[in-house]
Motif scaffolding. Sequence first.
Motif, mmCIF file in Angstrom:
data_model
loop_
_atom_site.group_PDB
_atom_site.id
_atom_site.type_symbol
_atom_site.label_atom_id
_atom_site.label_comp_id
_atom_site.label_asym_id
_atom_site.label_seq_id
_atom_site.Cartn_x
_atom_site.Cartn_y
_atom_site.Cartn_z
ATOM 1 N N GLY A 11 0.814 -1.210 0.000
ATOM 2 C CA GLY A 11 0.000 0.000 0.000
ATOM 3 C C GLY A 11 0.846 1.257 0.000
ATOM 4 O O GLY A 11 1.995 1.251 -0.432
ATOM 5 N N ARG A 12 0.275 2.331 0.550
ATOM 6 C CA ARG A 12 0.922 3.637 0.548
ATOM 7 C C ARG A 12 2.296 3.576 1.215
ATOM 8 O O ARG A 12 2.497 2.871 2.203
ATOM 9 N N ARG A 15 4.315 0.125 2.075
ATOM 10 C CA ARG A 15 4.185 -0.740 3.254
ATOM 11 C C ARG A 15 3.334 -1.960 2.936
ATOM 12 O O ARG A 15 2.372 -1.888 2.164
ATOM 13 N N ILE A 16 3.687 -3.073 3.522
ATOM 14 C CA ILE A 16 3.002 -4.333 3.246
ATOM 15 C C ILE A 16 1.627 -4.325 3.927
ATOM 16 O O ILE A 16 1.521 -4.124 5.139
ATOM 17 N N ALA A 17 0.557 -4.519 3.113
ATOM 18 C CA ALA A 17 -0.798 -4.496 3.645
ATOM 19 C C ALA A 17 -1.373 -5.900 3.774
ATOM 20 O O ALA A 17 -2.356 -6.104 4.481
ATOM 21 N N TYR A 18 -0.766 -6.848 3.074
ATOM 22 C CA TYR A 18 -1.278 -8.216 3.131
ATOM 23 C C TYR A 18 -0.186 -9.161 2.650
ATOM 24 O O TYR A 18 0.604 -8.816 1.773
ATOM 25 N N LEU A 89 3.720 -7.892 -11.127
ATOM 26 C CA LEU A 89 3.122 -6.770 -10.394
ATOM 27 C C LEU A 89 1.859 -6.311 -11.093
ATOM 28 O O LEU A 89 1.832 -6.199 -12.313
ATOM 29 N N SER A 90 0.806 -6.051 -10.312
ATOM 30 C CA SER A 90 -0.336 -5.367 -10.939
ATOM 31 C C SER A 90 -1.015 -4.471 -9.927
ATOM 32 O O SER A 90 -1.113 -4.798 -8.748
ATOM 33 N N LEU A 99 -2.982 0.356 -4.448
ATOM 34 C CA LEU A 99 -2.465 -0.884 -3.879
ATOM 35 C C LEU A 99 -1.826 -1.664 -5.014
ATOM 36 O O LEU A 99 -2.370 -1.703 -6.119
ATOM 37 N N VAL A 100 -0.687 -2.262 -4.752
ATOM 38 C CA VAL A 100 -0.029 -3.064 -5.784
ATOM 39 C C VAL A 100 0.053 -4.506 -5.292
ATOM 40 O O VAL A 100 0.486 -4.762 -4.170
#
Length: 317
Positions: A11-12, A15-18, A89-90, A99-100
Amino acid sequence: EALPDGIVIVGRGGRIAYANQLMQRLSGYSRRELLGKPIELLVPEAARFDHERHREGYAGSPRARPMGMSLDIALQRKDGTVFPADIALSPLTTEPELLVVAAVRDATERRQAQRLLAVLEDRERIAKELHDGVIQALFAVGMTLQATEAKSGDREVVRNRLAEAVDSIDEIIRDLRNYIFGLRPGLLADRRLDEALRELTAEFQERTGIVAAVDIDPRVAARFANSSGPLVQIVREALSNVARHSQAGTCRLSFLERDGQAMLEIDDDGRGLDGRRAGSAGQGLRNMQERAAAIGGRFSLESAPGQGSTVRVTLPL
Ligand SMILES: Nc1ncnc2c1ncn2[C@@H]1O[C@H](COP(=O)(O)OP(=O)(O)OP(=O)(O)O)[C@@H](O)[C@H]1O
Ligand SMILES: [Mg+2]
């Protein structure tokens, strides 16, 4: 969770969001250790700075793109070890913030297999070039010198034969250099295919005393200019077999159109093959067959004891 790839969503601020289960297994970190950390945690130390810059660039123009398929991308595990990875990557465009999604696959085995394959292919190529080019050419020089021994009373003949042998050795050295650099056989360096085949046959006749006729349709030869290298090597090996095994008086090289196909033939009127001899330890027949197949052609050998033999490569026009 059921995906075959390790998945991290970033995410922003990178940072790892999942992270899915497989990603935890690949990296050695627990989900708790990953969440909220900069993605660079997973990037090998030496590449972290560059990665941050790239990530910011990606945030500016997100487009789905595969990453790492050709690049040497690696990830770092918790224990500090590094493994090669393929990464796709998408962007997740439905979210308000960018979010990537990164799908990560351990590429250790794929890259090892790729490297091994490249080495094996190279080895095969070099073995073929040495067999069909260098060994046959050295054999021919040997024959010339042997014939010279018998004529050692005639100084003029001896002098000419020796000069020829020296020329041949120079050519072999040039061919060797070319093989080493993966180039085509030297005979082709400044010649068209039909010229190269004529030259080969003329040399063959001069060296062996076997009368050699040539019948080449230059338009047919021109169609196969891209396959000149393999075709020259096939003819070289076929002629070398005629010189060494056939005891022929005459032979004929033709490259013509027949029934809408291109047909390359090397014919001799020698003693022919019996089944047992064709299965001998030699590599020549197998090489010719493989070279023909590699350029989309069909290889055949027709022969009967006492009836001569015909090597034929049929190519679609
Ligand atoms: N034109 C020919 N006339 C008679 N016999 C032949 C002819 N071409 C091939 N042969 C026989 O077939 C065998 C197999 O040929 P091949 O080219 O595969 O091997 P080789 O010439 O013996 O060895 P290499 O080509 O590996 O140096 C030869 O040993 C020979 O007995
Ligand atoms: Mg042979």
